[in-house]
Design a protein around this motif. Structure first.
Motif, short mmCIF file in Angstrom:
data_model
loop_
_atom_site.label_atom_id
_atom_site.label_comp_id
_atom_site.label_asym_id
_atom_site.label_seq_id
_atom_site.Cartn_x
_atom_site.Cartn_y
_atom_site.Cartn_z
N ASN A 42 15.61 28.99 83.03
CA ASN A 42 16.20 30.18 83.62
C ASN A 42 17.57 30.42 83.02
N GLN A 56 21.54 31.83 84.23
CA GLN A 56 22.36 32.14 85.40
C GLN A 56 23.69 32.71 84.93
N SER A 59 19.35 27.01 81.60
CA SER A 59 18.90 25.79 82.23
C SER A 59 17.73 25.19 81.46
N GLN A 92 15.00 21.64 81.19
CA GLN A 92 14.24 20.84 82.15
C GLN A 92 15.17 19.90 82.90
N GLY A 93 15.00 19.82 84.18
CA GLY A 93 15.84 18.95 84.99
C GLY A 93 17.07 19.63 85.54
N GLY A 94 17.26 20.89 85.18
CA GLY A 94 18.35 21.64 85.76
C GLY A 94 19.67 21.53 85.04
N LYS A 95 19.71 20.85 83.91
CA LYS A 95 20.97 20.76 83.18
C LYS A 95 21.34 22.13 82.64
N LEU A 96 22.58 22.54 82.90
CA LEU A 96 23.05 23.83 82.44
C LEU A 96 23.85 23.68 81.15
#
Lengths: 111, 111
Positions: free
Chosen positions: B32, B34, B93, B95-99
């Motif tokens: 995604n 943001q 983002s 995998q795992g939410g790391k930005l």
């Protein structure tokens, strides 16, 4: 609304001191993150945690450690603070929809 | 390695103008994107989250678009106001939410 709080807005420490930065979220999120922000370098990921007692290194973990004993609390530890760790430290929590919410930040100065 | 670029680095516009902020990323395999707002000395405020399967999201005077294939996102601000003055950051983002963050665009809206 998601609320992420950090223990201090401003902190001044001496070189060699052990420093604890605390972050608390109130939405039962499993994932939490610690970033630092520096002029010209942007935000960089230090450590993150997927769940209690779990931790993963980010891009710049050297000189830092973390603790996640409870789901709502994620602590960043500077074992022996150095002047190059002077920075803005930002904590974030991730929702199930993958949106990250940030705390107000802690501006740490190491002298 | 994912890289995120924001252009321009700074932008100054008169009040009432519509404006577009740009964000580009090198690896289209994102989960995604943001958009955040940051006021001086403060933490990040989440503005809009676009999932990888979506093309745009809207919130009030803000509209964000995403074109994964070309590695681009735009943030459109309608009828800008002095209170919109801040730094705007985009982040993708993995995998795992790391930005992974861009360097930001510093916006100044003059009365």
């Amino acid at each position: 609304d998601v609320k992420v709080t950090q223990s201090s807005r401003y902190l001044v420490k001496r070189t060699g001191e052990k420093v604890f930065l605390e972050c608390v979220q109130d939405m039962d999120h499993e994932n939490m993150f610690w970033y630092r922000q520096d002029p010209g370098l942007g935000l960089r990921l230090i450590y993150f945690s997927y769940d209690v007692k779990m931790k993963e290194k980010g891009d710049i973990p050297e000189g830092y450690s973390v603790s996640r004993e409870k789901k709502e609390r994620f602590s960043l530890i500077l074992e022996s603070a150095s002047t190059n760790q002077t920075s803005m430290y930002l904590c974030a929590s991730r929702t199930l929809k993958d949106e990250q919410y940030f705390g107000p930040g802690t501006r740490l100065t190491v002298t | 390695k994912q890289e995120v670029t924001q252009i321009p680095a700074a932008l100054s516009v008169p009040e009432g103008e519509n404006l577009v902020l740009n964000c580009s990323f090198t690896d289209s395999a994102i989960y995604n994107l943001q958009w955040f707002r940051q006021d001086p000395g403060k933490g990040l405020t989440s503005l809009l989250l676009i999932q990888s399967s979506q093309r745009e999201q809207t919130s009030g005077r803000l509209n964000a678009s995403l074109d994964k294939s070309s590695g681009r996102s735009t943030l459109y601000i309608a009828a800008s106001q002095p209170g919109d003055s801040a730094t705007y950051l985009c982040a993708v983002s993995s995998q795992g939410g790391k930005l992974i963050f861009g360097q930001g665009t510093e916006l100044s809206v003059k009365p």
